[in-house]
Design an enzyme around this catalytic site. Sequence first.
Site, PDB file in Angstrom:
ATOM      1  N   ASP A   1     -24.729  11.531 -15.913  1.00 39.37           N
ATOM      2  CA  ASP A   1     -25.648  12.498 -16.498  1.00 39.37           C
ATOM      3  C   ASP A   1     -25.395  13.905 -15.942  1.00 39.37           C
ATOM      4  OD1 ASP A   1     -27.905  12.840 -18.266  1.00 39.37           O
ATOM      5  OD2 ASP A   1     -29.038  13.361 -16.441  1.00 39.37           O
TER       6      ASP A   1
ATOM      7  N   LYS B   1     -24.164  17.502 -17.727  1.00 38.33           N
ATOM      8  CA  LYS B   1     -24.767  18.831 -17.546  1.00 38.33           C
ATOM      9  C   LYS B   1     -23.693  19.855 -17.172  1.00 38.33           C
ATOM     10  CE  LYS B   1     -29.212  16.994 -16.070  1.00 38.33           C
ATOM     11  NZ  LYS B   1     -30.141  16.809 -14.960  1.00 38.33           N
TER      12      LYS B   1
END
Length: 820
Positions: free
Chosen positions: A681, A685
Amino acid sequence: MKRKVYKFGGSSVGKPETIQKVIKIVSESLNNNENTVVVFSAFQTITNQLITAGEFAASGNEEYNLTISQIKNIHITAIEKLVTGKTLYQTRNKVHKLLEDLEKLLYGIFLLRELSPRSKDHLMSFGERLSSTIIAGAFISSGIEAEFLDSRKLVKTDSNFGNARVNFQTTNTLIKDYFENVTSLQVVTGFIGSTIDNETTTLGRGGSDYTASIFGAALDAEEIQIWTDVDGVLTADPKKVKKALPIEKMSYEEALEMSHFGAKVIYPPTIRPALVKSIPIKIKNTFNPSFVGTEITTSAISSRYAITGISTIENVALIKIQGTGLVDVASVAGRIFKVMGKESINVILISQASSGHSICFTVLESQAKKAVEFIEEELKYELTEGFINSVEADLEVSIFAVVGENIRNMSGVSEKIFQALGRNGIEISAIAQGSSRLNISLVIKRKDESKALNAIHETFFLSDYKAINVFVIGTGSIGRTLFQQIKNQLNYLYQELKLDIKIVGIANTKKMLFDYDGIDVNHWEEKLLTKGEQSDINLFFDTIKQSNLPNSVFVDCTSSELIIDKYLDLLSSSISIVSPNKKANTSKYEYYLQLKKAVQKYNVSFLYETNVGAGIPVISTLQDLVLSGDKILKIEGVLSGTLSYLFNTLDQNNTFSAIVKDAHLKGFTEFDPREDLNGLDIARKLLILVREAGYKLELEDIEIENLIPESLINNVSTDEFFNRLHELDLLYEQKWSNANKQGKVLRYLAKYENGKASVKLESVDVTHPVYSLSSNDNIITFKTVYFNERPVIIQGPGAGVKVTSGGIFADIVRIANYFY
Ligand code: ADP
Ligand code: ASP
Ligand code: MG
């Protein structure tokens, strides 16, 4: 005594109860010592029913008898409810006689199988004759001395049946002479007249308004009042624009333009007789008689808005004549319009954009085929010789007209119109401006009519308010909190920020619900559950597109891959997107670019501030840096609230497993913490930041350190993972003490520099900006050409449902501001 002419339309005489309202209004006028004349239309729907009966009869369909009995019923019931006393017998007799004549006429049409314009006018005249006879009886029954007046005796016309032209000289004399000797209230039939040979004619559909104006002008009335079912002329048709506002005053020219371009509330020819005699026309509401309504006069109007009103005509077609050899446009146009005039084809608008190679104009859709045939005939030579390539009719169009005295005085009105249409993806096929420069009219696709009306209406009349239509998918914790925030802020937004946010669609995996009036955010869940239909993603998106609402925003509160496939299509349909879902910006670079291009091309917004750092302004800062011409040299930071918390808390007293479990309990981690600990994750980003900085990168290019070894991943359930988590304690204790010995701390760092990207656990010393990080804060640093020695640092709570939905909310508000 003040002479006034009152006209009541079909909408005011729909039911016997409403006729009682009319009687009251007229009584008050008489009590005020006004010398009133009243003009009536047929009862609502009757003119249409008469035409239907006539068409049935002419085609040999005996169903016309059924229509007759409906017509009979309506009138007989009205007599019973409205007429009493001595006049009842007389009124009944007159009405029965009229109904008998009507039946005979229809039987004649049935036998001849022919409904000529002449007999159609005669047929339609029964509507006004019946209504006025009964209403005259009703006046008498309520104690008013009244008399039925058949306007065919006084309104003299040519024999252009269906749309007869009035002979004003004769008509004016007849009316004046007749009224010399009357004392009682004259109940006049609207809409109808007669030729010199006393054949019945009509003045065009909606023509009762005209009758009132003809009588008003002939009698030098002080005022003509048109009573209908709305509060006057409104800024747009209230049936199409819910927020239409009443216009208090307008000029004759404005009223003419509005009605010419489709505002049915006044029949266009009505204006002229009143204008010639400078008689004010008032439009009033039978159902709200104390409301001022609209006053139409000569005087220049000082509207506080840049425009006065908007109207549309639906049933039109755009005729296009094109050809490279079309050199002398003026003479060809002259020939075309001469033919149109000769063939009684009504040209509503001629486009100014008639370039060297094309001529465009609009006609009624019903006349389009004929128009094309006549033009082809007229331009036979040019077509055969190839000077003209084609004569085409585009049927699916509407005329959209913006009207107002201020248009000629104010600059920028047309820019504002084009901007609002452009932002909503509404294509303009032709543009025209009336010679009076009182209107700007456009031809647009019919499917866009309602969207254009509402968008322009919002822009000009409700610009105090910024209205947006929001569709939300996903009702998990983020979606839910977003609704809660909108609910809490709704009043503030409306009153202070003048923002009118309407949630018009909600969907989750089970249910979906649409309500174009806005779903009540206080009860969205209950509404979705009880009123929603079974969820269907494709249908949800098709409905968003088809609803074609202005200023639309789609909010993706899911993390689904399925949804992001729809983004491109939405943006191309001029629908803006707010998304915390990182999947779109982290799919293939090619798709990311396509989204960016669509944003440019369709002039829409795609905001995703919450993709990185939840609500803290990371992406917008980065975009501003890039926009200002700066170059991003290095991106570094802690991009996960969960991992921030883990390593900010890890020390000799707190073991790794204890902190993970604690974070899990506090809701800082995913259900399975391995989804946070695998670094993926965070890599997403970083990928978004790198792409925003202007570099091409794919997810696979990022070096990712998974904090969990394979032995705890493969075939290990979540429960088992928690049970065995302590196996990692020693490893992280060692890493911590190694760092500690050197005066350093552990941080899970995302980093991009010189084309290399990584997310991994590193130890940093006190000089590093992430050293003193605490709680679950995120920190992002941008080293750029301008900010080189000391990079830009953004720090704050970068995780949590509240801050994330707060960020989404802020993006929605940002888009609303952009629309206006
Ligand atoms: P009547 O039967 O009284 O003659 P109409 O149906 O002919 O009434 O005209 C009134 C209707 O005109 C309204 O109900 C409204 O839907 C429609 N209309 C269209 N444009 C406008 C407008 N700009 N302002 C007010 N009404 C409008
Ligand atoms: N009754 C006629 C019509 O329906 C005239 C009118 O209503 O003004 O067109
Ligand atoms: Mg009307």
